[in-house]
Design an enzyme around this catalytic site. Structure first.
Site, PDB file in Angstrom:
ATOM      1  N   PHE A   1      27.837 -17.857  10.225  1.00 29.48           N
ATOM      2  CA  PHE A   1      26.999 -16.710  10.598  1.00 29.48           C
ATOM      3  C   PHE A   1      26.875 -15.646   9.257  1.00 29.48           C
ATOM      4  O   PHE A   1      25.757 -14.450  10.081  1.00 29.48           O
ATOM      5  CB  PHE A   1      27.648 -16.460  12.061  1.00 29.48           C
ATOM      6  CG  PHE A   1      27.417 -17.146  12.927  1.00 29.48           C
ATOM      7  CD1 PHE A   1      26.259 -17.709  13.125  1.00 29.48           C
ATOM      8  CD2 PHE A   1      28.500 -18.495  13.720  1.00 29.48           C
ATOM      9  CE1 PHE A   1      25.854 -18.612  14.329  1.00 29.48           C
ATOM     10  CE2 PHE A   1      28.164 -18.656  14.296  1.00 29.48           C
ATOM     11  CZ  PHE A   1      27.681 -19.282  15.061  1.00 29.48           C
TER      12      PHE A   1
ATOM     13  N   HIS B   1      24.473 -21.276  22.572  1.00 24.95           N
ATOM     14  CA  HIS B   1      24.975 -20.878  20.471  1.00 24.95           C
ATOM     15  C   HIS B   1      23.547 -19.975  20.118  1.00 24.95           C
ATOM     16  O   HIS B   1      22.676 -19.849  21.349  1.00 24.95           O
ATOM     17  CB  HIS B   1      24.208 -22.259  19.771  1.00 24.95           C
ATOM     18  CG  HIS B   1      23.873 -21.822  18.252  1.00 24.95           C
ATOM     19  ND1 HIS B   1      23.184 -21.471  17.432  1.00 24.95           N
ATOM     20  CD2 HIS B   1      25.404 -22.512  17.024  1.00 24.95           C
ATOM     21  CE1 HIS B   1      23.473 -20.480  16.210  1.00 24.95           C
ATOM     22  NE2 HIS B   1      25.144 -22.150  16.285  1.00 24.95           N
TER      23      HIS B   1
END
Length: 221
Positions: free
Chosen positions: A74, A183
């Protein structure tokens, strides 16, 4: 891998899949563009030692855009546009904790506090999402999850999305804490990621076990 991970993972380097995987990645680097750079593939393990792991956030595979991937799920380096999933993570962090998001997407500050930012697949071909899946990386990163699961101290496992949640089978939920949500991708964040409060829940679970909480606030550039 000159860290305390080495003796815990060394047996993987003798497994048949490892040589095949490394040969595949080397060929990909010789014939295409591969992210992250070779020196960044294992950054998550270098920034977060086994001894320090208290949180594990699991991603799927690295960003496949130029300059994005640098070995932490990320996360992107300073100066790179913050990807949409990370923008949503920051929005939830602000909603959950009141923390003002930084003006960058570099999550090294979390990694240095014991948050293992692990992708299940550690390399990807440029502009080709998922291109290095099912080549062996998953065997290696599943072993990392098992090794973290073996810790005597509590670890909080943050599993966002169906792919990450499949790894629950590797985790002893009676010893550790598993936090699940959809998600943070724009495609799914509104299905329950927003409002899931993973940051405060993680810190509550750590404090309950006598472990210092994570300071999720990241400094601005």
């Amino acid at each position: 891998m000159r860290t305390d991970w080495n003796p815990l993972l060394r047996q993987q380097f003798a497994e048949p899949y490892w040589a095949q995987l490394q040969g595949f990645v080397q060929h990909e680097r010789e014939t295409t563009e591969v992210y992250p750079p070779d020196d960044d593939v294992y950054v998550a393990l270098h920034l977060t030692s086994f001894a320090e792991v208290k949180v594990l956030i699991l991603g799927q595979d690295p960003y496949h855009g130029e300059g994005q991937a640098h070995g932490l799920c990320f996360s992107v380096r300073h100066g790179i546009e913050i990807p949409p999933s990370l923008q949503n993570i920051y929005k939830e962090m602000h909603s959950d904790l009141g923390v003002v998001p930084p003006n960058h997407g570099n999550l090294e500050g979390w990694a240095r506090q014991g948050v293992l930012l692990l992708n299940a697949v550690l390399t990807v071909r440029a502009r080709n999402a998922g291109s290095h899946r099912n080549r062996g990386w998953e065997s290696f990163t599943d072993e990392i999850i098992r090794v973290v699961n073996s810790k005597e101290d509590r670890v909080v496992f943050i599993l966002w999305g169906a792919f990450a949640q499949k790894k629950k089978m590797l985790i002893d939920a009676s010893q550790h804490v598993v936090i699940e949500a959809p998600h943070p991708s724009p495609l799914s964040a509104h299905r329950g990621f927003f409002g899931s409060r993973p940051f405060s829940r993680t810190n509550a679970a750590l404090v309950e076990a006598g472990i210092d909480p994570v300071d999720w606030a990241l400094p601005h550039n």
